[in-house]
Design an enzyme around this catalytic site. Structure first.
Site, PDB file in Angstrom:
ATOM      1  N   TRP A  10       3.021 -18.839 -38.048  1.00  0.00           N
ATOM      2  CA  TRP A  10       3.951 -18.584 -36.943  1.00  0.00           C
ATOM      3  C   TRP A  10       5.027 -17.557 -37.285  1.00  0.00           C
ATOM      4  O   TRP A  10       5.797 -17.167 -36.422  1.00  0.00           O
ATOM      5  CB  TRP A  10       4.610 -19.895 -36.503  1.00  0.00           C
ATOM      6  CG  TRP A  10       3.723 -20.741 -35.641  1.00  0.00           C
ATOM      7  CD1 TRP A  10       2.447 -20.455 -35.246  1.00  0.00           C
ATOM      8  CD2 TRP A  10       4.059 -22.010 -35.056  1.00  0.00           C
ATOM      9  NE1 TRP A  10       1.974 -21.466 -34.439  1.00  0.00           N
ATOM     10  CE2 TRP A  10       2.939 -22.437 -34.313  1.00  0.00           C
ATOM     11  CE3 TRP A  10       5.194 -22.827 -35.091  1.00  0.00           C
ATOM     12  CZ2 TRP A  10       2.926 -23.635 -33.608  1.00  0.00           C
ATOM     13  CZ3 TRP A  10       5.182 -24.023 -34.397  1.00  0.00           C
ATOM     14  CH2 TRP A  10       4.061 -24.427 -33.662  1.00  0.00           C
ATOM     15  N   GLU A  96       4.194  -9.420 -45.698  1.00  0.00           N
ATOM     16  CA  GLU A  96       5.566  -9.215 -45.200  1.00  0.00           C
ATOM     17  C   GLU A  96       6.585  -9.633 -46.251  1.00  0.00           C
ATOM     18  O   GLU A  96       7.654  -9.039 -46.359  1.00  0.00           O
ATOM     19  CB  GLU A  96       5.758  -9.985 -43.877  1.00  0.00           C
ATOM     20  CG  GLU A  96       5.055  -9.263 -42.731  1.00  0.00           C
ATOM     21  CD  GLU A  96       4.564 -10.161 -41.610  1.00  0.00           C
ATOM     22  OE1 GLU A  96       4.985 -11.318 -41.513  1.00  0.00           O
ATOM     23  OE2 GLU A  96       3.716  -9.676 -40.816  1.00  0.00           O
ATOM     24  N   GLY A 170      -0.695  -7.628 -37.087  1.00  0.00           N
ATOM     25  CA  GLY A 170       0.199  -7.424 -35.948  1.00  0.00           C
ATOM     26  C   GLY A 170       0.015  -6.091 -35.245  1.00  0.00           C
ATOM     27  O   GLY A 170       0.852  -5.681 -34.448  1.00  0.00           O
ATOM     28  N   GLY A 231      -1.878 -14.930 -36.903  1.00  0.00           N
ATOM     29  CA  GLY A 231      -0.453 -14.795 -36.611  1.00  0.00           C
ATOM     30  C   GLY A 231      -0.192 -14.921 -35.126  1.00  0.00           C
ATOM     31  O   GLY A 231      -0.169 -16.018 -34.556  1.00  0.00           O
ATOM     32  N   GLY A 232      -0.028 -13.779 -34.469  1.00  0.00           N
ATOM     33  CA  GLY A 232       0.336 -13.740 -33.049  1.00  0.00           C
ATOM     34  C   GLY A 232      -0.467 -14.675 -32.157  1.00  0.00           C
ATOM     35  O   GLY A 232       0.090 -15.379 -31.306  1.00  0.00           O
TER      36      GLY A 232
HETATM   37  P1  PGA Z   1      -1.520 -11.284 -36.924  1.00  0.00           P
HETATM   38  O1  PGA Z   1      -0.864 -11.832 -38.276  1.00  0.00           O
HETATM   39  O2  PGA Z   1      -2.648 -12.228 -36.584  1.00  0.00           O
HETATM   40  O3  PGA Z   1      -0.415 -11.335 -35.899  1.00  0.00           O
HETATM   41  O4  PGA Z   1      -2.007  -9.923 -37.182  1.00  0.00           O
HETATM   42  C1  PGA Z   1      -1.645 -12.361 -39.296  1.00  0.00           C
HETATM   43  C2  PGA Z   1      -0.795 -12.689 -40.508  1.00  0.00           C
HETATM   44  O5  PGA Z   1       0.124 -11.917 -40.800  1.00  0.00           O
HETATM   45  O6  PGA Z   1      -1.010 -13.702 -41.173  1.00  0.00           O
END
Ligand code: PGA
Length: 247
Positions: A10, A96, A170, A231-232
């Site tokens: 998340w 990140e 992302g 993620g998203g």
């Molecule tokens: P995303 O992120 O699915 O939004 O690309 C994946 C992640 O960073 O674990």
């Protein structure tokens, strides 16, 4: 049907109330799923979600952990503290964090050791940047991340690898099936060279980077892909449960 690991990352999203709203919809929708389902919220929501998921087929993970047990580390959190609030998993070395928090392979290694020593299962993230891929350095980057990140670790039972090409996170760009299959096979080879055939054969490798309801089925059917770190597309209870039920 292959049993997959489907983990939602998340990132820095959702309050406690929003997490509980998610759980209220999500638990019911995925209750018949045979996959391993993990949600990794921000620290403040770990406890509420662990409570909300009690007695369900969903586990909670955190997105980071410190390598020390306690002490003068302002703003950090230990593995035991995460276990204390109900986390069973922890994401370590997400790109990140490598980018914004200067996490090196050495730090990732210390965190991995502490997490597994404490009884958490670690989701270790690795991945190359676009420039590295374009310069044909993908394998050397991944090999270095794996070799240095896993130094001194002797068993892989509580480690899951998540391959997340940085350029796909992302961005709405996913790696092609061919790229994913080739890279996952390469990761397997590296793990085999470090740990041997026996130790490395059961390691699970997730793919992450813009996995969504339209591409999940194809990606998750690939050989050596044992699940996804999402993620998203994991932020909506409806969408993420649909994704889980579709694979
Ligand atoms: P995303 O992120 O699915 O939004 O690309 C994946 C992640 O960073 O674990």
């Amino acid at each position: 049907m292959k049993k997959l690991i489907l983990a939602g990352n998340w990132k820095m999203n959702k309050t406690i109330a929003e997490s509980v709203d998610f759980a209220n919809i999500f638990c019911n929708r995925v209750k018949a799923s045979k996959h391993k389902i993990i949600i990794c919220p921000v620290f403040t929501c770990v406890h509420a979600l662990a409570q909300a998921f009690k007695g369900t087929n969903i586990d909670v993970g955190a997105q980071n952990v410190h390598f020390a047990d306690s002490g003068a580390y302002t703003g950090e959190i230990s593995a035991n503290m995460l276990k204390d609030v109900g986390a069973k998993y922890v994401i370590i070395g997400h790109s990140e964090r490598r980018q914004y928090n200067a996490e090196t392979n050495e730090i990732v290694n210390l965190k991995l050791k502490k997490a597994i020593e404490s009884g958490l299962t670690a989701i270790m993230c690795i991945g190359e940047s676009l420039i590295q891929r374009e310069k044909n350095r993908t394998f050397s980057v991944l090999k270095k991340q794996l070799t240095e990140g896993l130094t001194g670790i002797t068993e892989l039972d509580n480690i899951i690898i998540a391959y997340e090409p940085i350029w796909a996170i992302g961005t709405g760009k996913t790696a092609s099936s061919e790229q994913i299959a080739k890279t996952h096979a390469g990761i397997k080879r590296v793990l085999k060279s470090i740990f041997g055939q026996q130790q490395s054969k059961n390691i699970k490798i997730l793919y992450g980077g813009s996995v969504n309801n339209s591409n999940a089925k194809e990606i998750l059917a690939l050989k050596n892909v044992n699940g996804a770190l999402v993620g998203g597309a994991s932020l909506s209870a409806e969408k993420f449960s649909d994704l889980i039920l579709s694979v």
